[in-house]
Design a protein around this motif. Structure first.
Motif, PDB file in Angstrom:
ATOM      1  N   LYS A  96       0.747  -1.062   0.113  1.00 17.99           N
ATOM      2  CA  LYS A  96       0.064   0.124  -0.108  1.00 17.99           C
ATOM      3  C   LYS A  96       0.929   0.968   0.006  1.00 17.99           C
ATOM      4  N   ARG A  97       1.920   1.235  -0.768  1.00 16.08           N
ATOM      5  CA  ARG A  97       2.710   2.361  -0.880  1.00 16.08           C
ATOM      6  C   ARG A  97       2.326   3.404  -2.031  1.00 16.08           C
ATOM      7  N   LEU A  98       1.435   4.287  -1.382  1.00 19.35           N
ATOM      8  CA  LEU A  98       0.770   5.147  -2.408  1.00 19.35           C
ATOM      9  C   LEU A  98       1.649   6.064  -3.029  1.00 19.35           C
ATOM     10  N   ASP A  99       2.790   6.475  -2.060  1.00 21.21           N
ATOM     11  CA  ASP A  99       3.785   7.384  -2.583  1.00 21.21           C
ATOM     12  C   ASP A  99       4.828   6.992  -3.865  1.00 21.21           C
ATOM     13  N   ALA A 106       2.866  10.633 -14.355  1.00 18.78           N
ATOM     14  CA  ALA A 106       3.030  11.927 -14.763  1.00 18.78           C
ATOM     15  C   ALA A 106       1.569  12.711 -14.057  1.00 18.78           C
ATOM     16  N   ASP A 107       1.964  14.145 -13.825  1.00 19.11           N
ATOM     17  CA  ASP A 107       0.780  14.624 -13.222  1.00 19.11           C
ATOM     18  C   ASP A 107      -0.537  14.650 -14.172  1.00 19.11           C
ATOM     19  N   ASP A 108      -0.240  14.680 -15.547  1.00 21.70           N
ATOM     20  CA  ASP A 108      -1.476  14.606 -16.414  1.00 21.70           C
ATOM     21  C   ASP A 108      -1.729  13.303 -17.035  1.00 21.70           C
ATOM     22  N   ALA A 109      -1.402  12.371 -16.356  1.00 17.60           N
ATOM     23  CA  ALA A 109      -1.537  10.864 -16.860  1.00 17.60           C
ATOM     24  C   ALA A 109      -3.157  10.729 -16.893  1.00 17.60           C
ATOM     25  N   LEU A 110      -3.466   9.914 -18.115  1.00 15.91           N
ATOM     26  CA  LEU A 110      -4.881   9.337 -17.907  1.00 15.91           C
ATOM     27  C   LEU A 110      -4.477   7.847 -17.656  1.00 15.91           C
ATOM     28  N   ILE A 111      -5.336   7.426 -16.762  1.00 16.02           N
ATOM     29  CA  ILE A 111      -5.337   6.014 -16.104  1.00 16.02           C
ATOM     30  C   ILE A 111      -6.649   5.372 -16.333  1.00 16.02           C
ATOM     31  N   LEU A 144      -5.580   8.031  -7.579  1.00 18.01           N
ATOM     32  CA  LEU A 144      -4.854   8.012  -6.262  1.00 18.01           C
ATOM     33  C   LEU A 144      -5.964   8.068  -5.185  1.00 18.01           C
ATOM     34  N   LYS A 145      -6.721   8.965  -5.198  1.00 17.78           N
ATOM     35  CA  LYS A 145      -7.722   9.141  -4.368  1.00 17.78           C
ATOM     36  C   LYS A 145      -8.696   7.738  -4.080  1.00 17.78           C
ATOM     37  N   ASN A 146      -9.134   7.195  -5.135  1.00 13.33           N
ATOM     38  CA  ASN A 146      -9.626   5.922  -5.229  1.00 13.33           C
ATOM     39  C   ASN A 146      -8.956   4.931  -4.592  1.00 13.33           C
ATOM     40  N   LEU A 147      -7.493   4.870  -4.973  1.00 13.78           N
ATOM     41  CA  LEU A 147      -6.473   3.999  -4.743  1.00 13.78           C
ATOM     42  C   LEU A 147      -6.443   3.971  -3.113  1.00 13.78           C
ATOM     43  N   PHE A 151      -6.818   0.959  -0.450  1.00 17.85           N
ATOM     44  CA  PHE A 151      -6.150   0.474   0.611  1.00 17.85           C
ATOM     45  C   PHE A 151      -6.629   0.635   2.023  1.00 17.85           C
ATOM     46  N   ALA A 152      -7.499   1.658   2.195  1.00 20.58           N
ATOM     47  CA  ALA A 152      -7.844   1.648   3.559  1.00 20.58           C
ATOM     48  C   ALA A 152      -8.842   0.714   3.951  1.00 20.58           C
TER      49      ALA A 152
END
Length: 167
Positions: A96-99, A106-111, A144-147, A151-152
């Motif tokens: 669970k290494r979100l960092d 990238a900041d503008d990534a489409l996932i 990242l918010k969803n991830l 994780f939680a």
């Protein structure tokens, strides 16, 4: 990562890469308090030129390794880099290494995330597939918010790479 137990020792595989050495093995079992699931993982140790461990990762399974290692379109160094990246990526999810995961995109990534949704066959169309793949698109912040929520709310995360089609 749960309760661990070293399983069999069928020998270790080592590979000199750059200034370091990569050692594959042993197999380890992982169990968790709130359920009865167990995972067995190959553990991969990365040693620096002084012989000290500088990274530990969960290894890819044999079929995923063979798919990448057998692709002669890439140099040996490129194949090792891909394998190493996927193993560290898999380990980041398990721990669970979100960092670390955040640093990959990238900041503008489409996932794009795909989920398999199981559906019951209907009388109108008995030949319909029993599963549908649903795709969702996220920007980095939403992913990242969803991830973080995932994780939680889960005691463990265990991802597997079965097939790989890397371009």
């Amino acid at each position: 990562y749960g309760q661990t137990k070293i399983l069999q020792n069928n020998g270790y595989k080592t590979l000199q890469f750059g200034d370091g050495v990569v050692c594959r093995g042993p197999k380890m079992s992982f169990a968790f308090k709130t359920n009865n699931r167990r995972f067995v993982e190959d553990v991969v140790f990365h040693f620096d030129k002084q012989g000290k461990v500088n990274a530990v990762a969960f290894g890819l399974d044999e079929s995923a390794l063979n798919t990448i290692a057998g692709n002669t379109n890439w140099s040996e160094a490129e194949r090792f880099t891909i394998i190493s990246f996927l193993e560290h990526y898999k380990t980041a999810y398990a721990l669970k290494r979100l960092d670390y995961i955040s640093s990959i995109f990238a900041d503008d990534a489409l996932i794009i995330v795909g989920n398999v949704v199981k559906v019951n066959k209907s009388a109108e169309n008995p030949f319909q597939s029993s599963s549908i793949i649903k795709y969702n698109r996220y920007d980095k912040q939403k992913y990242l918010k969803n991830l973080e929520h995932c994780f939680a709310s889960n005691e463990f995360i265990n991802i597997k790479f079965e097939d790989s089609n890397i371009r």
